[in-house]
Design a protein around this motif. Structure first.
Motif, short mmCIF file in Angstrom:
data_model
loop_
_atom_site.label_atom_id
_atom_site.label_comp_id
_atom_site.label_asym_id
_atom_site.label_seq_id
_atom_site.Cartn_x
_atom_site.Cartn_y
_atom_site.Cartn_z
N TYR A 152 0.68 -1.32 -0.03
CA TYR A 152 0.14 -0.09 0.06
C TYR A 152 0.46 1.06 -0.03
O TYR A 152 1.21 1.84 1.11
CB TYR A 152 -0.93 0.46 1.38
CG TYR A 152 -2.45 -1.41 0.79
CD1 TYR A 152 -3.38 -0.84 0.21
CD2 TYR A 152 -1.64 -2.55 1.55
CE1 TYR A 152 -3.99 -1.59 0.20
CE2 TYR A 152 -2.86 -3.67 1.70
CZ TYR A 152 -3.70 -3.20 0.56
OH TYR A 152 -4.34 -4.37 0.31
N MET A 154 1.24 5.66 -0.15
CA MET A 154 0.97 6.13 -0.18
C MET A 154 1.11 7.87 -0.41
O MET A 154 2.78 7.90 -0.84
CB MET A 154 0.31 6.71 1.58
CG MET A 154 0.22 5.24 1.93
SD MET A 154 -0.76 4.54 1.61
CE MET A 154 -2.37 5.97 1.98
N LEU A 218 -7.72 1.63 6.40
CA LEU A 218 -7.23 0.30 5.88
C LEU A 218 -7.86 -0.49 6.49
O LEU A 218 -8.26 -1.73 5.42
CB LEU A 218 -5.65 0.77 6.18
CG LEU A 218 -5.23 1.21 5.72
CD1 LEU A 218 -3.14 2.23 6.57
CD2 LEU A 218 -4.65 1.14 4.08
N ARG A 250 1.69 -8.35 4.02
CA ARG A 250 1.87 -6.52 3.58
C ARG A 250 2.63 -5.77 3.51
O ARG A 250 3.31 -5.60 4.72
CB ARG A 250 0.58 -6.23 4.62
CG ARG A 250 -0.86 -6.96 3.67
CD ARG A 250 -1.87 -6.72 5.49
NE ARG A 250 -3.17 -7.42 4.43
CZ ARG A 250 -3.75 -8.30 5.63
NH1 ARG A 250 -2.68 -7.92 6.97
NH2 ARG A 250 -4.52 -9.17 5.78
N MET A 252 3.81 -1.07 4.20
CA MET A 252 2.74 -0.10 3.71
C MET A 252 4.07 1.20 3.72
O MET A 252 5.30 0.88 3.68
CB MET A 252 2.35 0.75 4.82
CG MET A 252 1.38 1.70 4.40
SD MET A 252 0.49 2.09 6.43
CE MET A 252 -0.59 3.90 5.72
N THR A 262 2.44 5.48 7.55
CA THR A 262 3.59 4.24 7.62
C THR A 262 4.23 4.57 8.94
O THR A 262 3.65 3.37 9.36
CB THR A 262 4.23 4.85 6.75
OG1 THR A 262 4.01 4.85 5.08
CG2 THR A 262 5.13 3.35 6.45
N GLY A 266 0.63 2.82 10.02
CA GLY A 266 1.20 1.48 9.61
C GLY A 266 1.81 0.51 10.73
O GLY A 266 1.35 0.27 11.29
N PHE A 274 0.51 -5.06 9.24
CA PHE A 274 1.87 -4.90 8.04
C PHE A 274 2.80 -5.51 9.13
O PHE A 274 3.14 -6.12 10.54
CB PHE A 274 2.29 -3.51 7.86
CG PHE A 274 0.73 -2.71 7.42
CD1 PHE A 274 1.53 -2.94 6.67
CD2 PHE A 274 0.36 -2.45 7.89
CE1 PHE A 274 -0.38 -2.55 5.17
CE2 PHE A 274 -1.48 -1.06 7.27
CZ PHE A 274 -1.45 -1.66 5.79
N PHE A 277 7.73 -1.77 6.25
CA PHE A 277 7.79 -1.01 5.85
C PHE A 277 8.28 0.57 5.28
O PHE A 277 9.66 0.07 5.54
CB PHE A 277 7.32 -0.13 7.50
CG PHE A 277 6.12 -0.83 8.79
CD1 PHE A 277 4.87 -0.50 8.47
CD2 PHE A 277 7.00 -1.70 8.73
CE1 PHE A 277 4.24 -1.36 9.52
CE2 PHE A 277 6.36 -2.73 10.16
CZ PHE A 277 4.24 -2.63 10.32
#
Length: 371
Positions: A152, A154, A218, A250, A252, A262, A266, A274, A277
């Motif tokens: 994901y 951003m 999310l 996953r 981020m 994040t 995150g 997650f 990172f």
């Protein structure tokens, strides 16, 4: 502070849910009802904080947006091998330049980009249903018979789901993903670029504080939508499923405000969702290293990797990004530069020369524990 509000914990994504989600694309109705009073109080606090902090900082925010949107000549590295036909071997490395072969349009084995709309909620307002958009990169040969990791990715304070320009074949993110997979540097994965403002006013550039409640979206809306509609490692169930069981699949990452998300959302609030990172020039409201250490004091989830990058000439975010991450291994034993942490400084400002490099490097790091 660029956007003053130390209010993320009250309105963001709580780890107390232990990674569970109920109801497919919808939120957990009970938890929203129980939290409505807190949400209203938090909204009032956010508006007050925004009014107080933004009044004297409009010039700083405008400058951040200007630099973020400034067109740059992407700095690349040309190797001798590129003067002849390129051999199909992995050569990518974590560095301070992107080799030009990874930015070329991949004609033979290119992935595709889909534009999606999904039902979310106005978490910065009264929680009503809203429709939001995102872009999804699917690697070459995407198949429902295979499972994929998901990143994901951003945007910043002046952008939206299109700021990374992941909208067509010329997308640098797509080119890098296509070529990293083509040359065998990475296992192909899905990339999602959403709009990081969780409000009905998500297209308004002045709606800053809705960035801080994106964790709810999310958990309750976006991740369940992706895991329902694409072939991921999660065993999606509209009646509820354990999202924490596939957190290692996953990641981020984000630029500027997306880097703040994040870290604050995150890493610090949704550690159960997650495992990887990446913060690129994390914005001035990012939690400091000591704040993150305090928040993660009792964390039981393994942090597989936390990558950071910032330009040394970045007059918007260098100080905040440094404060957020540079000393993190010194104050929190969960981060080890020899194992799962990297702080990278490169010559550069608050722009995409740094952020595309950050993406290129992080794409090689993400999900490496799964290979």
């Amino acid at each position: 502070a660029l956007i003053g509000a130390a209010v993320v914990m009250a309105a963001g994504c709580s780890k107390n849910t232990q990674g569970n989600v109920n109801g497919g694309n919808a939120r957990n109705e009970a938890s929203l009802e129980e939290g409505s009073e807190t949400l209203n109080e938090t909204q009032t606090e956010l508006h007050t904080t925004e009014a107080e902090s933004m009044g004297g900082q409009n010039n700083e925010v405008d400058e951040a947006i200007r630099q973020e949107r400034e067109k740059v000549e992407l700095e690349t590295e040309t190797t001798q091998a590129e003067s002849t036909q390129e051999e199909r071997v992995p050569t990518a490395e974590i560095g301070d330049r992107i080799p030009s072969k990874y930015l070329m349009l991949q004609i033979k084995e290119g992935g595709r980009i889909e534009h999606i709309t999904y039902t979310a909620h106005n978490y910065f307002g009264d929680g009503e249903e809203i429709e939001k958009s995102a872009n999804v990169y699917l690697p070459y040969g995407y198949s429902e018979e295979k499972r994929y990791n998901v990143l994901y990715l951003m945007h910043g304070i002046g952008g939206d789901e299109n700021e990374w320009e992941m909208t067509g074949n010329s997308s640098k993110v797509k080119c890098m993903m296509d070529n990293l997979a083509y040359y065998g540097d990475i296992e192909p994965f899905i990339v999602v670029t959403p709009n990081g403002r969780s409000s009905s006013n998500c297209t308004a550039s002045e709606d800053y504080n809705s960035f801080y409640v994106f964790g709810k979206e999310l958990r309750n809306d976006l991740i369940p939508y992706i895991e329902k509609n694409y072939s991921t490692y999660a065993d999606y169930d509209e009646n509820g499923y354990d999202m924490s069981s596939t957190r290692e699949h996953r990641a981020m990452a984000g630029l500027s405000m997306g880097g703040m998300q994040t870290i604050n959302i995150g890493l610090d609030e949704c550690t159960d969702l997650f495992g990887y990172f990446g913060a690129f020039s994390a914005a001035p409201t990012s939690n400091t290293a000591q704040q993150t250490a305090d928040i993660l004091k009792d964390n039981q989830y393994e942090i597989y990797y936390f990558y950071n990058i910032c330009g040394t000439e970045d007059n918007i975010a260098y100080q905040s990004a440094s404060a957020a991450a540079k000393s993190l291994p010194d104050v929190c034993e969960q981060f080890d530069p020899a194992k799962n942490f990297m702080w990278q400084e490169v010559k550069g400002a608050h722009n995409f020369n740094v952020w595309y490099l950050g993406f290129y490097n992080f794409a090689q790091i993400a999900f490496k524990m799964n290979r």
